[in-house]
Design an enzyme around this catalytic site. Structure first.
Site, short mmCIF file in Angstrom:
data_model
loop_
_atom_site.label_atom_id
_atom_site.label_comp_id
_atom_site.label_asym_id
_atom_site.label_seq_id
_atom_site.Cartn_x
_atom_site.Cartn_y
_atom_site.Cartn_z
N ASP A 1 0.83 -1.21 0.00
CA ASP A 1 0.00 0.00 0.00
C ASP A 1 0.87 1.26 0.00
OD1 ASP A 1 -2.14 -1.65 0.10
OD2 ASP A 1 -2.90 -0.98 2.04
N ALA A 2 1.98 1.21 0.74
CA ALA A 2 2.87 2.39 0.79
C ALA A 2 3.45 2.65 -0.60
CB ALA A 2 3.98 2.16 1.80
N VAL A 3 3.79 1.57 -1.31
CA VAL A 3 4.35 1.73 -2.68
C VAL A 3 3.28 2.29 -3.61
CG1 VAL A 3 5.26 0.43 -4.66
CG2 VAL A 3 6.08 -0.06 -2.35
N THR A 4 2.05 1.81 -3.46
CA THR A 4 0.95 2.32 -4.29
C THR A 4 0.78 3.83 -4.06
OG1 THR A 4 -0.16 0.19 -4.00
CG2 THR A 4 -1.49 1.98 -4.88
N ASP B 1 3.51 0.77 -9.99
CA ASP B 1 2.23 0.09 -10.21
C ASP B 1 2.42 -1.39 -10.53
OD1 ASP B 1 -0.49 -0.15 -10.34
OD2 ASP B 1 -0.60 0.41 -12.45
N ASP C 1 3.89 -2.85 -6.69
CA ASP C 1 2.98 -3.05 -5.55
C ASP C 1 2.29 -4.42 -5.59
OD1 ASP C 1 1.28 -2.36 -7.67
OD2 ASP C 1 0.39 -0.62 -6.68
N GLY C 2 1.76 -4.77 -6.77
CA GLY C 2 1.09 -6.07 -6.89
C GLY C 2 2.08 -7.22 -6.76
N ASP D 1 -5.25 0.21 -5.55
CA ASP D 1 -4.41 0.24 -6.75
C ASP D 1 -5.19 0.84 -7.93
OD1 ASP D 1 -3.27 -0.66 -9.27
OD2 ASP D 1 -1.98 -2.00 -8.15
N ASP E 1 -4.79 4.49 -9.76
CA ASP E 1 -4.44 4.55 -11.19
C ASP E 1 -5.24 5.66 -11.87
OD1 ASP E 1 -2.79 2.37 -10.95
OD2 ASP E 1 -4.14 0.95 -11.94
#
Ligand SMILES: CCCCCCCC/C=C\CCCCCCCC(=O)OC[C@H](COP(=O)(O)OP(=O)(O)OC[C@H]1O[C@@H](n2ccc(N)nc2=O)[C@H](O)[C@@H]1O)OC(=O)CCCCCCC/C=C\CCCCCCCC
Ligand SMILES: O=P([O-])([O-])O[C@@H]1[C@@H](O)[C@H](O)[C@@H](O)[C@H](O)[C@@H]1O
Ligand SMILES: [Mg+2]
Ligand SMILES: [Mg+2]
Length: 219
Positions: free
Chosen positions: A29-32, A66, A69-70, A87, A91
């Site tokens: 979530d932090a990366v998103t 993007d 994160d996944g 996510d 986007d």
């Protein structure tokens, strides 16, 4: 197309980095969130001023989050509905900033009403293209079509063109024409994709309604 053919390659390349972030205690979530903030900053600080080279460099440094994160969520076995929602929702925010940044340039220093309208069309049609799939799936349809250009294609076409168009400021003549060409391609491609998805949803909805009516009549 890119989702089908390039994803495997980028998964291989980005997996060690995703694993590194997980080891450092970073959450998907932090990366998103950070990725979206970076894309927005690149698009809204640089594009409205016509700084397409630097805007594209900043956006490109963040947009791959993007894919990361996944990848992190799957590696850690913590893929979640919330993560999927966050996510996809962010986007839409990132895309709004990118095409909004182009529109702001053409509304201001770029001084071109037609291209401003084309950029706004890219923004709106991209959001609607995504919505058709999300809404179709939410009413229980498979929406078994991606269409001509998905988000990855919309971004690659626009950002590659913007990055090269930005070289105009470094003295490369004529190259700024790439951005209008890309915006027109994304606009027409998104319209075709929209029609493809709407047609598919219409057919799938009719089939599902017919099947439901048949089973109701039988019972
Ligand atoms: C000389 C320069 C030439 C430059 C040429 C460059 C060519 C272009 C190069 C590369 C293109 C790369 C394209 C890659 C596309 C790959 C296809 C793809 O996968 O697209 C979709 C994805 C991500 O989708 P999504 O977010 O749905 O997937 P995830 O893997 O994240 O999974 C989601 C699920 O994960 C769970 N989850 C997620 C988050 C969370 N917090 N919790 C969770 O649990 C959950 O289950 C979710 O459901 O990617 C994209 O859409 C991003 C596309 C990237 C586009 C890159 C654009 C940059 C291109 C070019 C820049 C060029 C600069 C040129 C400068 C020139 C200067 C001279
Ligand atoms: O539907 P679209 O915008 O072309 O494409 C996109 C998908 O390829 C992606 O996997 C998803 O995470 C995005 O939110 C978006 O929906
Ligand atoms: Mg993602
Ligand atoms: Mg995404």
């Amino acid at each position: 197309m890119l989702n089908k053919y390039a994803r495997a390659f980028f998964t291989r390349v980005l997996t060690p980095f995703a694993a590194f972030l997980l080891r450092r205690g970073v959450s998907p979530d932090a990366v998103t969130l950070l990725g979206t903030a970076g894309v927005m900053a690149g698009a809204l600080v640089f594009f409205p001023r016509g700084e397409f080279f630097w805007g594209t460099i900043v956006i490109t440094s963040f947009v791959f989050s993007d894919l990361v994160d996944g990848n992190m969520a799957r590696q850690a076995g913590i893929s979640s509905r919330w993560g999927a929602f966050l996510d996809s929702t962010l986007d839409r925010v990132a895309d709004g900033a990118i095409f909004g940044g182009f529109a702001l340039w053409y509304a201001g220093g770029g001084d071109d009403n037609v291209l401003c309208a084309v950029a706004i069309f890219c923004l709106a049609s991209g959001q609607v293209v995504s919505y058709t799939k999300a809404r179709g799936e939410s009413i229980g349809l498979p929406v078994a079509v991606n269409g001509l250009i998905e988000r990855a294609e919309r971004l690659v076409i626009s950002l590659v063109a913007a990055g090269f168009a930005g070289l105009h400021k470094f003295g490369v003549p004529g190259i700024q024409v790439l951005l209008p060409i890309a915006l027109w391609i994304v606009a027409v491609g998104s319209l075709i994709t929209l029609v493809q998805r709407v047609v598919t949803v219409r057919r799938e909805a009719a089939e599902a309604d017919a099947a439901a009516a048949t089973s109701e009549a039988a019972s």
